[in-house]
Design an enzyme around this catalytic site. Structure first.
Site, PDB file in Angstrom:
ATOM      1  CB  SER A 192      -0.952  -0.049   1.201  1.00 25.56           C
ATOM      2  OG  SER A 192      -1.993   0.876   1.084  1.00 25.56           O
ATOM      3  CG  ASP A 225      -4.597  -1.958   0.847  1.00 29.39           C
ATOM      4  OD1 ASP A 225      -3.464  -2.442   0.997  1.00 29.39           O
ATOM      5  OD2 ASP A 225      -5.000  -0.967   1.464  1.00 29.39           O
TER       6      ASP A 225
END
Length: 285
Positions: free
Chosen positions: A39, A159
């Site tokens: 991320s 993610d």
């Protein structure tokens, strides 16, 4: 270049802490041979590999209140609260140029982690082996519900933190004996169970993707289990950890520049405080 692994946790705008740590690493000549990021860690890792001191914090401070960068309008128009078209378009090409040439020519191995939506499992993309690495970075950074799924090499991803919040085991599995973690939460932090509204939102939104939904539901337990293992490995001297030393109040979509600047400076301070012991761990003179 130092033979070893650098592992970067995510946390969206809490990543300014990581930016502070990595700016000091670059200033001190700490260049790890392998880097992976999840991320926001993938974003900070890009500036580290491109050797651009100060770029990440400049982007965050100068553009965090720019609606082209972060806004709910983006969520409606772009299906993503962070506008990756702007971030990797005008921002990286013109406003705060990213050094793609240095990045791709770097001998450092750089992987980002994204979660495949079909399986709910983490997958790893390496900058020299992925046809469109920037899409992999976008995927790694795409928050469920607040971002649309990103297609990488014909598959859908979100993610990386949904399945692999801190990819230290990846570094160990690849054979690195020296593993440095930069985390964005303070010691002892544990994720609380999902509240019922978040759980209902996930169930409604991701019902067609049951394995991904299960990965999301398991995030708190997985994260907390990994933190216990990180604490154990750190005590055994097998890994080296740098993380905030007090409670972090910066939110994932934080727009208070003073709080962001303070967390960045905390990253710088702690990196400098750790430098002697880190160099000893890495066996650097």
């Amino acid at each position: 270049m130092t033979e070893g692994a650098l592992v970067l946790e995510g946390g969206s705008l809490r990543g300014v802490f990581t930016a502070g740590v990595l700016d000091v690493f670059m200033e001190q000549g700490i260049e790890m041979s392998y880097v992976n990021g999840v991320s926001a860690g993938s974003m900070s890792g890009m500036s580290y590999v491109s050797k651009q001191i100060g770029r990440t914090i400049k982007v965050d401070l100068d553009y965090v209140n720019d609606k082209r960068f972060l806004s709910f309008r983006n969520l409606v128009e772009k299906r993503s609260i962070f506008n990756f078209d702007f971030l990797f378009g005008e921002l990286s090409n013109t406003l705060v140029p990213f050094d793609y040439d240095t990045f791709y020519k770097s001998e450092q191995i750089f992987e980002v982690v994204a979660t495949r939506c079909k399986t709910g499992k983490p997958e790893y993309f390496e900058k020299s082996r992925c046809d469109n690495f920037i899409d992999a970075v976008k995927a790694s950074s795409s928050i469920p519900i607040l971002s649309r799924m990103i297609t990488v090499e014909g598959k859908k991803y979100l993610d990386g933190g949904c399945s692999m919040p801190v990819a230290y085991q990846r570094a160990i599995d690849l054979g690195y004996e020296k593993v440095v973690l930069v985390l964005t939460r303070e010691p002892g932090y544990r994720k609380p169970p999902l509240d019922k509204w978040t759980k209902k939102g996930y169930e409604r939104y991701f019902a067609p993707l049951p394995r991904f939904l299960k990965a999301l539901e398991d995030v708190p337990e997985r994260y907390n289990r990994m933190q216990e293992e990180i604490d154990r490995l750190e005590k055994e001297g097998r890994i080296y950890v740098i993380r905030p030393d007090h409670h972090v109040t910066v939110q994932r979509t934080e727009q208070d520049k003073r709080k962001l600047e303070a967390l960045y400076q905390e990253g710088r301070r702690l990196a400098l405080e750790h430098m002697d012991s880190l160099k000893a761990y890495l066996k650097l003179s």
